[in-house]
Design an enzyme around this catalytic site. Structure first.
Site, short mmCIF file in Angstrom:
data_model
loop_
_atom_site.label_atom_id
_atom_site.label_comp_id
_atom_site.label_asym_id
_atom_site.label_seq_id
_atom_site.Cartn_x
_atom_site.Cartn_y
_atom_site.Cartn_z
N HIS A 1 35.76 58.06 -55.11
CA HIS A 1 36.91 57.23 -54.77
C HIS A 1 37.15 57.27 -53.27
CE1 HIS A 1 40.92 55.44 -54.98
NE2 HIS A 1 40.55 55.02 -56.17
N HIS A 2 37.58 56.14 -52.72
CA HIS A 2 37.78 56.05 -51.27
C HIS A 2 38.89 56.97 -50.79
CE1 HIS A 2 37.13 54.44 -47.38
NE2 HIS A 2 36.68 53.26 -47.76
N SER A 3 39.77 57.38 -51.69
CA SER A 3 40.85 58.28 -51.29
C SER A 3 40.34 59.66 -50.91
CB SER A 3 41.88 58.41 -52.42
OG SER A 3 41.27 58.93 -53.59
#
Length: 507
Positions: free
Chosen positions: A171-173
């Site tokens: 995930h980009h987070s």
């Protein structure tokens, strides 16, 4: 001691404690850690979890040998899961009881993150199509939030560029592309020296003031550059605001619809010689980024010219030489200014420290292919004298902290929707490396979940450059043909360089 300082000290003490491993080598936490190792999501991380902006990074690693899943699992136990982001899960109670989304350290069962599907190789007629469909299907399945937000898929299927592939999805987070690529490279070693980490070249800082100039000339130049910096920054910020409010790109075949961010993405890549790009760079006295932008402009012009041609009765050569492009196409790319541009000095810091830069593309057919390079260099040189990246980063942070995630996500979503594509270039290792003992053939990173129909990533590796595309098939149904246009454009520019005698061919 204030309550805030106590929390920081408690967190530091917990991180300094020796990490405990289970009998099978998986990462575990002590009871004390489970109580105190809780960290709220950063504003940027919360943004990447907002509705309609759920972004993931996907990297395909091609290997020269079959991948042994057990070796990879054992390697991950001693590398990747030691990082806090990869050993923490997301807890989000919908902000009930005043609790915001947060990272909570958890036990990591590595086997749950390494997926090895059963594949009937005899039943596969086209391995390229099979791997394409497999990777595309991953974009339709969200990551499981009950465990850390990453996974690795191992496909022991031979393709034209590799004997097997590993697909890393996160995930980009968890971090921006540069952060995650740095972490992946930490899981690799030089093929020539299994104990040595890869060598990644450091970007050289451009020297604006030569020491041989006298003080008066340097002073005048400094004033002139500051004036240009201020003017360019003001113009870029106003254009960014206009893009957020009303300024849209031309509706070309590369533009996605309203639901583009939710659609499945299809990935394709093409590997070209890095030496060809360096040859052009040296001949034209410019940077690799200048060359890559010029090649991209030439490739998209070629692709759109073919898409705008509705007459299929003539032969391809005749049609390819005719200009079918509309006049004054506005086509812009959003470029992420990554962590190394935002960090203090040259030190690297983990996270999503990214600012947006809107880069205008020149879409037109040119008699001289080298004109694409000249236009690209002028565009990049101007953007270098602008604080657009820094201001968009701090502005987004301010909006997140004051108006909340929903408002910030809406602003960023609208700005990206009004542009056409994303564009980036990541520098990779200069020598061949191995992924837990498996020699790597290529890297092909990309991203999905943002509201654009086209993403173009360039990734260097040893003596290769991988051109990686992610497309919305509703808008771009032939990504391999688009990759052909990139390859043909690079060849045409190289031929133009050699024909004009700008640099002798050393091959």
């Amino acid at each position: 001691m204030t309550r805030k300082k106590k929390r920081k000290q408690s967190k530091k003490q917990s991180l300094d404690r020796p990490k405990r491993m289970s009998e099978n080598g998986n990462r575990t936490t002590t009871p004390e850690e489970e109580e105190v190792v809780v960290e709220p999501l950063s504003p940027a991380a919360r943004l990447f979890h907002a509705p309609r902006f759920n972004c993931c990074i996907l990297a395909v690693i091609g290997c020269k040998t079959k991948i042994n899943p057990h070796v990879v699992i054992e390697g991950l136990k001693h590398t990747l899961i030691k990082h806090p982001r990869f050993s923490s899960k997301l807890e989000d109670d919908g902000e009930k009881r005043g609790k915001k989304p947060r990272w909570v350290r958890t036990n990591v069962n590595v086997q749950d993150h390494v997926i090895v599907p059963e594949i009937d190789l005899e039943g596969i007629q086209d391995t390229e199509q099979f791997t394409d469909h497999y990777v595309t299907n991953l974009t339709t399945v969200p990551l499981n939030t009950s465990k850390p937000l990453w996974e690795i898929h191992i496909l022991n299927v031979k393709t034209s560029d590799a004997e097997s592939i590993a697909v890393i999805r996160s995930h980009h987070s968890l971090g921006d592309g540069l952060s995650l690529m740095s972490l992946v490279l930490a899981c690799t070693r030089k093929t020539s020296d299994p104990e040595a980490l890869p060598t990644v070249p450091v970007m050289k800082r451009h020297q604006l003031f030569r020491s041989d100039r006298n003080l008066f000339i340097r002073s005048v130049l400094a004033v002139w550059l500051v004036m240009r910096l201020i003017l360019n920054t003001v113009v870029d910020v106003l254009l960014f605001l206009a893009t957020t409010l009303f300024l849209k790109d031309t509706e070309t075949p590369l533009k996605g619809g309203a639901d583009v961010g939710l659609n499945p993405k299809r990935f394709a890549h093409r590997i070209v010689p890095l030496d060809d790009i360096k040859l052009i760079k040296n001949a034209m006295k410019m940077t690799i980024n200048d060359v890559l932008l010029g090649v991209t402009q030439a490739a998209l012009s070629r692709y759109l010219n073919r898409r705008y041609d509705n007459n299929n009765k003539e032969d391809e050569i005749t049609r390819g030489n005719r200009n079918n492009l509309p006049r004054r196409i506005r086509l812009r790319a959003t470029v992420l200014s990554l962590a190394d541009m935002m960090g203090k000095g040259s030190k690297f810091r983990w996270g999503n420290r990214i600012g947006y830069v809107i880069l205008p593309f020149s879409i037109t057919l040119r008699t001289n292919p080298l004109d694409h390079l000249s236009k690209a260099k002028a565009t990049i040189d101007r953007k270098k004298l602008s604080l657009e990246a820094a201001l968009t980063y701090f502005s987004a942070k301010l909006v997140l902290n004051t108006l909340g995630v929903k408002v910030a996500a809406k602003i960023v979503h609208r700005a990206l929707s009004n542009t056409t594509m994303s564009f980036s270039n990541i520098v990779g290792p200069v020598e061949e490396i191995s992924f837990y003992g498996h020699p790597i053939s290529y890297f092909a990173p990309s991203v999905y979940g943002h509201p654009q129909a086209l993403t173009v990533h360039f990734q260097s590796y040893a003596n290769k450059m991988t051109i990686s595309t992610a497309v919305d098939p509703k808008a771009i149904s032939d990504p391999r043909k688009l990759c052909d246009d990139f390859e043909e454009s690079l060849k045409a520019i190289k031929v133009a360089v050699l024909e004009r005698g700008l640099l002798k061919d050393t091959s």
